[in-house]
Design an enzyme around this catalytic site. Structure first.
Site, PDB file in Angstrom:
ATOM      1  N   ARG A 144      29.488  -3.471 -17.060  1.00 22.84           N
ATOM      2  CA  ARG A 144      30.501  -4.037 -16.168  1.00 22.84           C
ATOM      3  C   ARG A 144      29.893  -5.138 -15.311  1.00 22.84           C
ATOM      4  NH1 ARG A 144      31.112   1.624 -15.353  1.00 22.84           N
ATOM      5  NH2 ARG A 144      33.058   2.453 -16.211  1.00 22.84           N
ATOM      6  N   GLU A 159      43.321  -1.154 -24.307  1.00 24.13           N
ATOM      7  CA  GLU A 159      43.703  -0.368 -23.132  1.00 24.13           C
ATOM      8  C   GLU A 159      45.181  -0.540 -22.770  1.00 24.13           C
ATOM      9  OE1 GLU A 159      41.252  -1.834 -19.900  1.00 24.13           O
ATOM     10  OE2 GLU A 159      41.433  -3.889 -20.615  1.00 24.13           O
ATOM     11  N   CYS A 181      34.915   3.379 -24.504  1.00 27.10           N
ATOM     12  CA  CYS A 181      34.074   3.271 -23.305  1.00 27.10           C
ATOM     13  C   CYS A 181      34.750   3.905 -22.092  1.00 27.10           C
ATOM     14  CB  CYS A 181      33.720   1.811 -23.015  1.00 27.10           C
ATOM     15  SG  CYS A 181      35.150   0.753 -22.716  1.00 27.10           S
ATOM     16  N   HIS A 211       0.815  -1.207   0.000  1.00 27.59           N
ATOM     17  CA  HIS A 211       0.000   0.000   0.000  1.00 27.59           C
ATOM     18  C   HIS A 211       0.858   1.271   0.000  1.00 27.59           C
ATOM     19  CE1 HIS A 211      -2.186   3.295   2.015  1.00 27.59           C
ATOM     20  NE2 HIS A 211      -3.156   2.892   1.223  1.00 27.59           N
ATOM     21  N   ARG A 256      31.548  -6.490 -20.605  1.00 28.23           N
ATOM     22  CA  ARG A 256      32.960  -6.764 -20.360  1.00 28.23           C
ATOM     23  C   ARG A 256      33.082  -7.894 -19.346  1.00 28.23           C
ATOM     24  NH1 ARG A 256      36.397  -2.042 -17.769  1.00 28.23           N
ATOM     25  NH2 ARG A 256      35.384  -2.838 -15.876  1.00 28.23           N
ATOM     26  N   GLY A 316      39.672   1.672 -23.955  1.00 27.08           N
ATOM     27  CA  GLY A 316      39.588   2.010 -22.537  1.00 27.08           C
ATOM     28  C   GLY A 316      40.597   3.111 -22.260  1.00 27.08           C
ATOM     29  N   SER A 317      40.156   4.345 -22.355  1.00 24.17           N
ATOM     30  CA  SER A 317      41.115   5.453 -22.355  1.00 24.17           C
ATOM     31  C   SER A 317      41.785   5.650 -20.994  1.00 24.17           C
ATOM     32  CB  SER A 317      40.434   6.751 -22.808  1.00 24.17           C
ATOM     33  OG  SER A 317      39.293   7.026 -22.020  1.00 24.17           O
ATOM     34  N   ASN A 318      41.144   5.223 -19.905  1.00 20.75           N
ATOM     35  CA  ASN A 318      41.765   5.381 -18.578  1.00 20.75           C
ATOM     36  C   ASN A 318      43.060   4.568 -18.493  1.00 20.75           C
ATOM     37  OD1 ASN A 318      39.386   6.690 -18.216  1.00 20.75           O
ATOM     38  ND2 ASN A 318      38.673   5.488 -16.484  1.00 20.75           N
TER      39      ASN A 318
END
Length: 813
Positions: A519, A695, A766, A429, A593, A716-718
């Site tokens: 992820r 990456e 990404c 409710h 991934r 994966g640019s990091n």
């Protein structure tokens, strides 16, 4: 239908349909509609009859009580709780003591005798209200009047009909009618007399043919608990929850994309002791009942199929009550039944042209947490109230904190800044009414009334996913409103990064081209929380004489009580978590991934220290591809593959594509693909595409060799920035030296995009770069990147920037 139909006291379910709401109310009309049209399609509906609204009006007229009721309500003030309570009690008393006309009484008893002929002497029935204005698309009258269960015997039927008629004037019903703009005599009451489904010896619940929180239209949401269904409806229990994806269900697949065990601490059963007043009683459930699902996967899917049939028939989202008829051995048939269906009243009325996003700008001390209802944030002074009789002291804008609500609480719920309850599930409710009112609500906190004090300033957040939080203090928050109309199309696919399955049904409503990075880490960390090798080796841990291993086995038992096979727990949770994300975005690509925990992160899972090495630099250690084919970890990876295979094959979510992270060499890639093939994940089969994360500098330098074995790349640019410049991204000392906008990283990206284009391979990104830096996004457009995967918060802003750049380049669609 003619005057004879309109002036009958009794109409059986096979005589009525949805057009008869003025005669028999929403509940009865819907039961008749389903009984007549859907039983032939396999939807089981218990038989019964309606005591009509004409019979109610006849009772008021013959007993001469209508004017008395009008006089009592002449100076009604629904804002004055004492005034409302006194007038409601007087109205109910008038009807309870009204003289019941003999011809009406005889008609009811004769109809009950026909049910005895069908089901046996003294048949048990439910006596339920059905208001003639019930279940209008923009107002839910459900639950405003009373329901009486396990009623049998002629005098009991009549007495409970009296009580049901009188319940048209409960305080909550009087208040709700006035609040919705109805006159007190614009609504009449019909009564449902329906064969009881013996869920007292089994289970029951509520389901919606859409997702209640997001309005996502392609999922059925089912709740269930042991015993009769009133506890689920009222919010007296925290029920099990199940999600089923409709499109692939209709293709014959088994897409259960969510299963969660509720605590289910009590159940309502029959009390046939003649010395007690009530025919039903709540008793505590056993530990076994609390730790088990109330229905099987086959039954979940059957209910979901029925929800689809009912929704298709009515042409709108539906709110449906279901019940199971005993165990099929000692009690009842063991079959499932639908006992009620009405239109969903929140998302069906909501506009789809804009999206509001509430965000906390600061964090505070968490007082309690529970299930989030809605997606808003509210705040104010807390007001703890134990009993509905004390609601008169509640003031507008306060935060209502209580054990659970029922319709008696509605006069103050509509003026609350937020609502917090100890008990209840998403279909209770409190949840339904707070959604309808657009008020943030956190339910099932267990001890909210103990941890939160009256007068204490609190912030109630339902805006952080499936879990709702109550914070100490009045925290700053903001509301972003985005117009979803007239967003430009782009040549570059604008995809999204997702980690939390519970957010998928909301975030898929942001314009997108799929998920470029799903992820698994959140699923493994939050939904599983146990190292996969500990589950794989559970039986060894159980038999071990080592105290640490025994402790791990005991904790696994505590967390996975529903599962005898602990490996299956891991498989199912991976399948459900990934499946829910894929369902939200179906049929668009969802690139998942594979698990990419580092050894120190795996060690934090339950049992992880038993299997993980201590590495000096886990960031460039045993992670990603190197784990999957290693004999020490391969059994765990095989469980992951089984979960992903289940999501693709059993659930039918073939939009799932897979991506291998941290793959240092093409040879590693070949080994991983071989292991996946052994597990049934065969590249190219059933549309399965395999991507590789780009990456590591070797992914760029050897891009041609990687293109030989993978279908595409995702930058994966990091990590690429970190490994190009030799930076430890976790070290604050050197964090400012470079980022992905610097020339060396940009040159890496130019090289791999050029190779991918030459080799006809898909290439996207990404990493965080395009989300954080609009100029980086436009740089990628200039290089002709196929897709960008962004955090949902920046998807619309980046889409606009990409469109402008494409327009400038003359490539905008």
């Amino acid at each position: 239908m003619g005057q004879a139909h309109d002036e009958k006291f009794i109409l059986w379910f096979d005589e009525i349909g949805i057009e008869d709401v003025p005669l028999v109310g929403g509940k009865n009309a819907s039961l008749g509609e389903m009984y007549q049209h859907l039983t032939s399609k396999g939807v089981a509906v218990p038989h019964g009859f309606a005591i009509t609204a004409y019979a109610y009006r006849y009772l008021l007229k013959e007993a001469g009580v209508e004017q008395q009721i009008r006089d009592v309500l002449a100076d009604l003030d629904i804002e004055d709780m004492e005034n409302l309570a006194k007038r409601g009690a007087k109205c109910r008393d008038i009807i309870r003591h009204a003289e019941f006309p003999d011809d009406l009484r005889d008609a009811i008893i004769e109809s009950y005798k026909k049910m005895e002929d069908e089901y046996g002497k003294d048949v048990d029935v439910a006596v339920r209200s059905s208001a003639t204005a019930e279940d209008l698309p923009d107002a839910s009258f459900a639950g405003q009047q009373e329901t009486y269960l396990n009623i049998h015997g002629y005098e009991n039927i009549i007495e409970n009909c009296r009580k049901c008629f009188a319940s048209l004037f409960t305080n909550r019903a009087i208040s709700y009618r006035q609040h919705q703009g109805f006159g007190q005599f614009d609504v009449y009451l019909s009564i449902t007399i329906q064969k009881m489904v013996r869920s007292d010896s089994a289970c029951s619940g509520v389901m919606f043919s859409i997702d209640t929180e997001s309005g996502f239209e392609d999922a059925v949401f089912i709740t269930g608990a042991w015993g009769l269904g009133e506890n689920v409806v009222q919010g007296a229990v925290n029920p099990d929850e199940y999600y089923v994806f409709k499109p692939t269900l209709k293709e014959g697949k088994r897409p259960i994309v969510g299963k969660k065990v509720g605590s289910k601490e009590i159940k309502m059963i029959y009390d046939n002791d003649p010395s007690t007043d009530e025919p039903v009683i709540n008793v505590e459930t056993t530990p076994e009942e609390r730790q088990s699902y109330v229905i099987s996967d086959d039954e979940i899917l059957q209910l979901a199929r029925w929800a689809c049939i009912i929704e298709d028939h009515y042409g709108k989202g539906m709110d449906i009550e279901w019940a199971k008829d005993g165990d099929g051995k000692e009690v009842g048939t063991g079959d499932l039944f639908i006992v009620q269906a009405r239109p969903e009243t929140v998302h069906s009325q909501a506009g789809k042209g804009a999206m509001e996003t509430y965000k906390l700008r600061e964090k505070g001390k968490v007082l309690v947490e529970g299930l989030a209802v809605g997606t808003k944030i509210g705040q104010g002074a807390a007001h703890c109230i134990a009993d509905a009789k004390d609601i008169g002291s509640f003031r507008k804008g306060e935060v209502l904190v209580t054990d659970m609500t029922d319709p008696d609480w509605e006069p103050i719920m509509k003026i609350a800044g937020a609502i917090v309850t100890n008990r209840g599930g998403r279909t209770c409710h409190a949840a339904i009414i707070s959604r309808e009112l657009g008020i943030p609500c956190v339910i099932g906190t267990v001890d909210g009334t103990e941890k939160i004090k009256t007068g204490q300033d609190v912030t109630v957040s339902s805006a952080e996913g499936e879990t709702g939080y109550v914070y100490e203090g009045l925290l700053k928050f903001e509301v972003e409103r985005v117009d979803l109309g007239n967003l430009p199309a782009t040549k570059t696919k604008i995809m999204m990064n997702l980690a939390i399955p519970e957010k998928a049904f909301i975030e898929c409503q942001i314009p997108n081209d799929g998920v470029g990075l799903a992820r698994e880490e959140f699923i493994i960390n939050s939904h599983i929380g146990i190292h996969p090798l500990a589950l794989y080796n559970y039986e060894e841990l159980q038999k071990s004489s080592d105290p640490e291993e025994q402790a791990v086995a005991r904790e696994i038992d505590a967390r996975t009580g529903v599962y005898a096979d602990k490996k299956q727990f891991f498989i199912d949770k991976v399948a459900e978590g990934v499946g829910r994300i894929a369902a939200g975005f179906y049929p668009k690509d969802v690139i998942v991934r594979l698990s990419d925990f580092k050894s120190n992160e795996y060690a934090n899972l339950l049992g992880g220290t038993l299997y993980e090495p201590e590495e000096e630099n886990p960031m460039i250690g045993w992670r990603g591809a190197s784990r999957y084919y290693d004999p020490k970890y391969r059994p765990a990876f095989e469980l992951e593959c089984e979960g992903l295979l289940k999501a693709r094959n059993d659930m039918g979510l073939t939009n799932i594509k897979l991506m291998v992270p941290f793959c240092r060499t093409p040879e590693e890639g070949k080994k991983v693909i071989e292991v996946m093939r052994d597990c049934g994940l065969v590249q190219g089969e059933n549309g399965l595409e395999l991507y590789v994360m780009c990456e590591i500098p070797s992914n760029v330098i050897s891009a041609d060799a990687f293109a030989d074995i993978f279908d595409g790349f995702s930058i994966g640019s990091n990590d690429l920035t970190q490994l190009t410049y030799g930076l430890d991204r976790d070290s604050g000392l050197i964090a400012g030296i470079a980022d992905e906008r610097d020339e060396s990283v940009k040159e890496m990206i130019r090289m791999v995009i050029k190779t991918a284009k030459r080799r006809g391979r898909k290439i996207g990104i990404c990493g965080q770069g395009p989300s954080d830096f609009p100029e980086f996004a436009t740089f990628l457009v200039e290089l002709g990147i196929d897709s960008m995967s962004l955090i949902p918060d920046t998807a619309i802003k980046t889409r606009m920037a990409v469109h402008e750049k494409e327009k400038e380049m003359g490539v905008a669609p």
